[in-house]
Motif scaffolding. Sequence first.
Motif, mmCIF file in Angstrom:
data_model
loop_
_atom_site.group_PDB
_atom_site.id
_atom_site.type_symbol
_atom_site.label_atom_id
_atom_site.label_comp_id
_atom_site.label_asym_id
_atom_site.label_seq_id
_atom_site.Cartn_x
_atom_site.Cartn_y
_atom_site.Cartn_z
ATOM 1 N N SER A 124 0.784 -1.439 0.043
ATOM 2 C CA SER A 124 0.021 0.102 0.091
ATOM 3 C C SER A 124 0.677 1.340 0.051
ATOM 4 O O SER A 124 0.344 2.305 -0.321
ATOM 5 C CB SER A 124 -0.964 -0.036 1.305
ATOM 6 O OG SER A 124 -0.301 -0.239 2.569
ATOM 7 N N THR A 125 2.067 1.319 0.197
ATOM 8 C CA THR A 125 2.971 2.245 0.132
ATOM 9 C C THR A 125 3.197 2.718 -1.235
ATOM 10 O O THR A 125 3.209 3.658 -1.861
ATOM 11 C CB THR A 125 4.176 1.957 1.212
ATOM 12 O OG1 THR A 125 4.052 1.546 2.331
ATOM 13 C CG2 THR A 125 5.148 3.401 1.214
ATOM 14 N N GLY A 157 0.244 4.467 -9.213
ATOM 15 C CA GLY A 157 -0.111 5.587 -8.686
ATOM 16 C C GLY A 157 0.441 6.093 -7.394
ATOM 17 O O GLY A 157 1.272 5.982 -7.001
ATOM 18 N N PHE A 158 -0.706 6.767 -6.400
ATOM 19 C CA PHE A 158 0.012 7.362 -5.336
ATOM 20 C C PHE A 158 -0.154 6.404 -4.038
ATOM 21 O O PHE A 158 -1.065 5.382 -4.005
ATOM 22 C CB PHE A 158 -1.023 8.674 -4.878
ATOM 23 C CG PHE A 158 -0.580 9.767 -5.854
ATOM 24 C CD1 PHE A 158 0.711 10.451 -5.589
ATOM 25 C CD2 PHE A 158 -1.248 9.990 -6.902
ATOM 26 C CE1 PHE A 158 0.871 11.711 -6.288
ATOM 27 C CE2 PHE A 158 -1.202 10.997 -7.988
ATOM 28 C CZ PHE A 158 0.041 11.789 -7.573
ATOM 29 N N PRO A 159 0.520 6.444 -3.003
ATOM 30 C CA PRO A 159 0.296 5.544 -1.983
ATOM 31 C C PRO A 159 -1.102 5.675 -1.559
ATOM 32 O O PRO A 159 -2.011 6.662 -1.492
ATOM 33 C CB PRO A 159 1.378 6.060 -0.865
ATOM 34 C CG PRO A 159 2.262 6.745 -1.360
ATOM 35 C CD PRO A 159 1.533 7.523 -2.774
ATOM 36 N N ILE A 180 -7.351 5.356 1.634
ATOM 37 C CA ILE A 180 -7.335 6.670 1.065
ATOM 38 C C ILE A 180 -6.142 7.321 0.189
ATOM 39 O O ILE A 180 -5.080 6.936 0.714
ATOM 40 C CB ILE A 180 -7.744 7.869 2.197
ATOM 41 C CG1 ILE A 180 -8.880 7.804 2.967
ATOM 42 C CG2 ILE A 180 -7.552 9.179 1.515
ATOM 43 C CD1 ILE A 180 -9.025 8.254 4.380
ATOM 44 N N GLU A 181 -6.202 7.455 -1.009
ATOM 45 C CA GLU A 181 -4.941 7.877 -1.750
ATOM 46 C C GLU A 181 -4.480 9.084 -1.310
ATOM 47 O O GLU A 181 -5.145 10.255 -0.974
ATOM 48 C CB GLU A 181 -5.485 7.931 -3.258
ATOM 49 C CG GLU A 181 -4.407 7.853 -4.131
ATOM 50 C CD GLU A 181 -4.844 7.664 -5.615
ATOM 51 O OE1 GLU A 181 -4.478 6.597 -6.016
ATOM 52 O OE2 GLU A 181 -5.232 8.491 -6.103
ATOM 53 N N LEU A 182 -3.068 9.089 -1.044
ATOM 54 C CA LEU A 182 -2.287 10.196 -0.493
ATOM 55 C C LEU A 182 -1.711 10.856 -1.772
ATOM 56 O O LEU A 182 -0.588 10.672 -2.159
ATOM 57 C CB LEU A 182 -1.306 9.826 0.646
ATOM 58 C CG LEU A 182 -1.950 9.009 1.569
ATOM 59 C CD1 LEU A 182 -0.754 8.572 2.393
ATOM 60 C CD2 LEU A 182 -2.823 9.995 2.553
ATOM 61 N N ARG A 183 -2.674 12.010 -2.191
ATOM 62 C CA ARG A 183 -2.153 12.784 -3.441
ATOM 63 C C ARG A 183 -1.006 13.732 -3.143
ATOM 64 O O ARG A 183 -1.388 14.622 -1.904
ATOM 65 C CB ARG A 183 -3.064 13.153 -4.235
ATOM 66 C CG ARG A 183 -3.648 12.038 -5.037
ATOM 67 C CD ARG A 183 -4.819 12.420 -5.827
ATOM 68 N NE ARG A 183 -5.517 11.496 -6.904
ATOM 69 C CZ ARG A 183 -5.069 11.358 -7.969
ATOM 70 N NH1 ARG A 183 -4.234 12.110 -8.555
ATOM 71 N NH2 ARG A 183 -5.780 10.231 -8.650
ATOM 72 N N ASP A 184 -0.051 14.205 -3.729
ATOM 73 C CA ASP A 184 0.615 15.458 -3.380
ATOM 74 C C ASP A 184 1.029 15.943 -4.754
ATOM 75 O O ASP A 184 1.719 15.219 -5.610
ATOM 76 C CB ASP A 184 1.646 14.974 -2.520
ATOM 77 C CG ASP A 184 2.677 16.370 -1.885
ATOM 78 O OD1 ASP A 184 2.718 17.279 -2.718
ATOM 79 O OD2 ASP A 184 3.133 16.149 -0.999
ATOM 80 N N ARG A 185 0.942 17.218 -5.001
ATOM 81 C CA ARG A 185 1.222 17.880 -6.216
ATOM 82 C C ARG A 185 2.613 17.920 -6.492
ATOM 83 O O ARG A 185 3.070 18.125 -7.527
ATOM 84 C CB ARG A 185 0.599 19.150 -6.362
ATOM 85 C CG ARG A 185 0.887 20.279 -5.082
ATOM 86 C CD ARG A 185 0.242 21.653 -5.345
ATOM 87 N NE ARG A 185 0.746 22.607 -4.411
ATOM 88 C CZ ARG A 185 1.818 23.286 -3.947
ATOM 89 N NH1 ARG A 185 2.603 22.945 -5.097
ATOM 90 N NH2 ARG A 185 2.037 23.891 -3.045
ATOM 91 N N ARG A 186 3.237 18.033 -5.281
ATOM 92 C CA ARG A 186 4.742 17.782 -5.673
ATOM 93 C C ARG A 186 5.448 16.537 -5.853
ATOM 94 O O ARG A 186 6.793 16.440 -6.230
ATOM 95 C CB ARG A 186 5.586 18.566 -4.389
ATOM 96 C CG ARG A 186 4.964 19.901 -3.781
ATOM 97 C CD ARG A 186 5.640 19.989 -2.396
ATOM 98 N NE ARG A 186 4.720 19.331 -1.572
ATOM 99 C CZ ARG A 186 4.836 19.364 -0.184
ATOM 100 N NH1 ARG A 186 5.713 19.987 0.249
ATOM 101 N NH2 ARG A 186 4.211 18.669 0.347
ATOM 102 N N MET A 187 4.805 15.459 -5.902
ATOM 103 C CA MET A 187 5.060 14.035 -6.334
ATOM 104 C C MET A 187 4.456 13.518 -7.486
ATOM 105 O O MET A 187 3.378 13.873 -7.744
ATOM 106 C CB MET A 187 4.461 13.416 -5.119
ATOM 107 C CG MET A 187 5.448 13.550 -3.648
ATOM 108 S SD MET A 187 4.619 12.433 -2.600
ATOM 109 C CE MET A 187 4.068 10.979 -3.348
#
Length: 163
Positions: free
Chosen positions: A41-42, A48-50, A55-62
């Motif tokens: 899940s990491t 995709g995102f972790p 809950i998907e952990l989205r970060d615009r910097r990644m």
Amino acid sequence: CETTVGFWAAASFGSPTTRYQVNRGCSLKTPIMIFHGTKDSTNRFEGGFPKLFGIELRDRRMDPILSSGETVDFWRSVNAADHEGEPFVGFQEEGGSGVTSRATLYSGGEDGQPVVHVVIKNGGHVVPGDRPFPLLIRLLSGGKPVTNYSGYDEFWKFANLLE
């Protein structure tokens, strides 16, 4: 990959490649063994995102990570590993837990370097055979641990075959 220093071999334990890395390019052929759990899940097997508790952990910097298959395809391209060998099961089911590992070797021929993709069905974001982590960390990493072989030992066997 812009380094001029070569490596004997590399191992990746649940660390797929990102779009950023692919876009930068790479020309340094390095034998690599990629381990990845399907329930990680990491760094998710499907890319995709972790995710944390679904809950998907989205970060615009990644950048989202590539799927495990896309990561292998990237390294096959870099290493000119265009021949897919027969998948082989180097490791058995984990005591009826539903965790199995299947390794596929992609050879590079005369001008390339090998890529080995180890898919750990129902495995999480842990190195096979590594010390047990506290329950909370195991829950966050997803999947089940592998205890019947050591990912580190399997990598060293792979690296020693290259001599």
